[in-house]
Enzyme design. Structure first.
Site, short mmCIF file in Angstrom:
data_model
loop_
_atom_site.label_atom_id
_atom_site.label_comp_id
_atom_site.label_asym_id
_atom_site.label_seq_id
_atom_site.Cartn_x
_atom_site.Cartn_y
_atom_site.Cartn_z
N ASP A 1 0.85 -1.19 0.00
CA ASP A 1 0.00 0.00 0.00
C ASP A 1 0.89 1.25 0.00
O ASP A 1 1.84 1.34 0.80
CB ASP A 1 -0.91 0.01 1.23
CG ASP A 1 -1.99 1.07 1.13
OD1 ASP A 1 -3.05 0.76 0.56
OD2 ASP A 1 -1.77 2.20 1.62
N GLU B 1 -4.69 2.46 -4.20
CA GLU B 1 -3.23 2.43 -4.18
C GLU B 1 -2.69 1.13 -3.61
O GLU B 1 -1.54 1.07 -3.14
CB GLU B 1 -2.69 3.62 -3.36
CG GLU B 1 -3.05 3.62 -1.89
CD GLU B 1 -4.40 4.25 -1.56
OE1 GLU B 1 -4.57 4.70 -0.42
OE2 GLU B 1 -5.28 4.31 -2.44
#
Length: 415
Positions: free
Chosen positions: A292, A334
């Site tokens: 992430d 993301e």
């Protein structure tokens, strides 16, 4: 190197149209209005730079196709365009070793020319297998195919054809005669379909038989198309093009369905399909990692969403290069996911840590600004659990990495 196309055309309207089509195909047009001018331009260039030539049949100093002969003699694949629609001109042109013959009949023929120009470069990487017991027939078809830049293979029997297919992974199309020594054409097609679906391998049946039912037999056995001998030069090549394009269009649709639209990485759905397929082989070692990007919302807020998209694309490239031998995916936003099979846990952690450092040390350049980024990673090696359980564990470790200050790797190997 940008490939060139020699365009010999005395009509300004046609020249402008063909030039635009050549440029749309990302090729460089070299334009001449006469044969004399074409000879001069061609002599100033390296012949190997030319992909093909587009030549008008009638020119001021070459009224009877002499420019066609010049292009062919110069070993340049030649596409003929002409405003003459009479049968005598057509027969004269097709008696030469041209790629194709395109009458200036309507706007659709220029669409065909556009497709043909694009194909000339693509076809270099596509294999076509011709299966026929008669050498003369095989040679004739293979010769036509090579004019379109296909890589050709020939077989005199079904078994020889199968052997070639197993050896050559670039064969996308088979042209097979009905009369094959070790089994007839429809039996051969049915045998091929046991291993290669229509979406992966196109098959065109051909036959000189007079039976009106033979085409139906081929199609029902799994062929994509059928041609009756003797066939028209143009029809043969048009059907070849249509069937190759069918394979490519299916692959484009499949890639779009399986890929993330922004980064090009496999999407979440395809990731689960691929990993579950691998997991059925019961690999001895399994690891799942979640990556992430830290403070990604700040990137969008501070630099704009275009910058955020640029960051995601660049990180995706880094993931694809770093983990090219493993299953990777953009999970959404993301977040990215990776699956490792039969890789030692220590090696997985080492590789992920190397990736984390690479992300941190490589700011993304966008509009004269460097955007610093970092990533938090959670990875589990508890491979005896199912995929959902491993993802849940990796997510737990990712949360630990975030809450412990970000820009770090958390692994249950170290827990």
């Amino acid at each position: 190197m940008q490939r060139k196309v020699l365009v010999i055309e005395d009509s300004a309207v046609s020249m402008n149209l063909v030039t635009r089509l050549v440029q749309q195909a990302k090729l460089m047009p070299i334009c001449a209005a006469t044969l004399t001018e074409a000879k001069h331009l061609f002599s100033q260039s390296n012949p190997e730079e030319f992909l093909c030539a587009v030549v008008d049949y009638h020119l001021p100093d070459a009224p009877h196709g002499e420019a066609i002969d010049y292009a062919i003699a110069s070993f340049v694949p030649t596409i003929v365009i002409t405003g003459r629609l009479d049968e005598e001109t057509r027969t004269h042109v097709l008696s030469k070793e041209v790629v194709d013959y395109i009458p200036k009949e309507n706007t659709q023929v220029y669409d065909y020319l556009s497709r043909l120009l694009a194909r000339m470069e693509k076809n270099k990487h596509i294999g076509v297998l011709v299966v026929d017991h008669m050498r003369s027939s095989r040679t004739s078809m293979a010769s036509l195919l090579r004019r379109h830049n296909f890589e050709t293979f020939e077989a005199s029997s079904a078994q020889e054809g199968l052997d070639i297919l197993h050896q050559r992974d670039n064969v996308q199309l088979i042209v097979t005669d009905f009369k094959v020594p070790d089994m007839n054409g429809t039996q051969f097609v049915a045998e091929l379909r046991k291993s290669w679906p229509k979406e992966q391998l196109a098959i065109i049946g051909v036959s000189s038989g007079n039976s009106a039912l033979l085409s139906a037999r081929f199609i029902k056995s799994g062929a994509n198309d059928f041609l009756q001998k003797p066939y028209c030069h143009e029809e043969f090549l048009v059907r070849i093009m249509q069937n190759v394009e069918y394979i490519e269009n299916v692959e484009t649709i499949r890639r779009a369905a399986n890929s993330d639209y922004l980064t090009g990485l496999p999407n979440r759905r395809h990731f689960f399909y691929s990993v579950n397929h691998v997991a059925r082989t019961s690999p001895a070692l399994q690891s799942v990692a979640l990556i992430d990007l830290d403070h990604f919302k700040r990137v969008n807020d501070q630099f704009g969403h275009d910058a955020g998209d640029k960051v995601l694309k660049e990180v995706a490239k880094l993931i694809a290069n770093h983990f090219s031998d493993h299953n990777v995916s953009r999970f959404g936003g993301e977040e990215f996911c990776l699956y490792f099979a039969n890789v030692a846990a220590e090696e997985v952690d080492k590789s992920l840590e190397s990736f984390r450092r690479a992300v941190r040390e490589r700011p993304i350049r966008h509009q004269q600004q460097d955007i610093p980024i970092s990533a938090s990673i959670g990875v589990t090696h508890q491979g005896r659990k199912n995929l959902d359980a491993m993802l849940a564990k990796a997510d737990e470790l990712l949360y630990r990495a975030k809450s412990s200050g970000r820009n770090q790797l958390q692994s249950d190997l170290l827990a």
